[in-house]
Design an enzyme around this catalytic site. Structure first.
Site, PDB file in Angstrom:
ATOM      1  N   GLU A  10      57.310  24.082  69.210  1.00 31.25           N
ATOM      2  CA  GLU A  10      57.883  25.425  69.077  1.00 31.25           C
ATOM      3  C   GLU A  10      59.284  25.334  69.654  1.00 31.25           C
ATOM      4  O   GLU A  10      59.552  24.515  70.543  1.00 31.25           O
ATOM      5  CB  GLU A  10      57.054  26.475  69.811  1.00 31.25           C
ATOM      6  N   GLU A  53      63.856  36.359  66.783  1.00 28.47           N
ATOM      7  CA  GLU A  53      63.070  35.963  65.615  1.00 28.47           C
ATOM      8  C   GLU A  53      62.066  34.877  65.974  1.00 28.47           C
ATOM      9  O   GLU A  53      60.944  34.857  65.466  1.00 28.47           O
ATOM     10  CB  GLU A  53      63.976  35.477  64.478  1.00 28.47           C
ATOM     11  N   HIS A  58      56.332  32.832  67.705  1.00 28.63           N
ATOM     12  CA  HIS A  58      55.430  32.112  68.609  1.00 28.63           C
ATOM     13  C   HIS A  58      55.043  32.884  69.863  1.00 28.63           C
ATOM     14  O   HIS A  58      54.104  32.493  70.560  1.00 28.63           O
ATOM     15  CB  HIS A  58      55.989  30.740  68.989  1.00 28.63           C
ATOM     16  N   HIS A 147      48.790  33.553  66.421  1.00 28.36           N
ATOM     17  CA  HIS A 147      49.590  33.013  67.529  1.00 28.36           C
ATOM     18  C   HIS A 147      49.223  33.637  68.869  1.00 28.36           C
ATOM     19  O   HIS A 147      50.058  33.753  69.739  1.00 28.36           O
ATOM     20  CB  HIS A 147      51.087  33.217  67.279  1.00 28.36           C
TER      21      HIS A 147
END
Length: 190
Positions: A10, A53, A58, A147
């Protein structure tokens, strides 16, 4: 014996050339396409803000990462875990671009792209004309991709894996790995 590392990252944004950084690495060791239970999960302080964003994707915030180690601190641990094993990565150029940008910042040798097995083209071949991004694949296989969990909530016991998720692994933030065809090199990270 074939060792592979299933890997995902990520990041703070989408472009390491614009200073975006890795904030989480998840890696799972596979021997002969079966999980060994050896895994690496690291949160990393990117030393910069995370784009809104990216947080929306995540859920990882700068505040959460404030007390985490920087990449320089975890680089050796990561490189030792990966070694020279092939890395199975969905959209490998993205993750490898970030990994190598971090290594170059430390005056370390980048990892060769030839060490990565990109599952995105595999998904495109398996489902021609269909979307092959992670969200689309999760919808196709009815996998929760909200998530909301921690990365290494692995389902590794064969009895817990359904025929729909053959050899599947549930990875909180990083969704699942699913076999979409004959092994080897058929793991699709979704």
């Amino acid at each position: 014996m074939t060792r592979e590392i299933v890997l995902d990252t990520e990041t703070t944004g989408i472009d390491p050339k614009k200073g975006h950084r890795i904030i989480e690495i998840g890696a799972l060791e596979m021997i002969n396409h079966m999980p060994t239970g050896q895994q690496l999960h690291l949160y990393i302080n990117p030393e910069r803000e995370i784009e809104a964003e990216a947080v929306a994707i995540h859920g990882i915030t700068s505040e959460f990462l404030a007390d985490k180690p920087v990449f320089a601190t975890i680089a050796d641990e990561f490189l030792t875990f990966v070694g020279d094993s092939p890395m199975v990565i969905h959209n490998a150029p993205f993750d490898m671009g970030f990994i190598n940008a971090e290594l170059v910042r430390l005056d370390r040798e980048p990892l060769p792209m030839s060490q990565a097995i990109d599952t995105l083209p595999m998904a495109r071949r398996k489902f021609p004309g269909a979307q092959a991004n992670l969200n689309a694949l999760c919808r196709r296989f009815d996998i929760d991709n909200n998530h909301s969990g921690l990365l290494l909530g692995f389902i590794t016991l064969p009895g817990k894996i359904t025929s729909k998720h053959i050899n599947g692994l549930k990875l909180g933030n990083f969704s699942s790995f699913i076999v979409l065809g004959p092994l080897p090199l058929s793991l699709i990270h979704i």
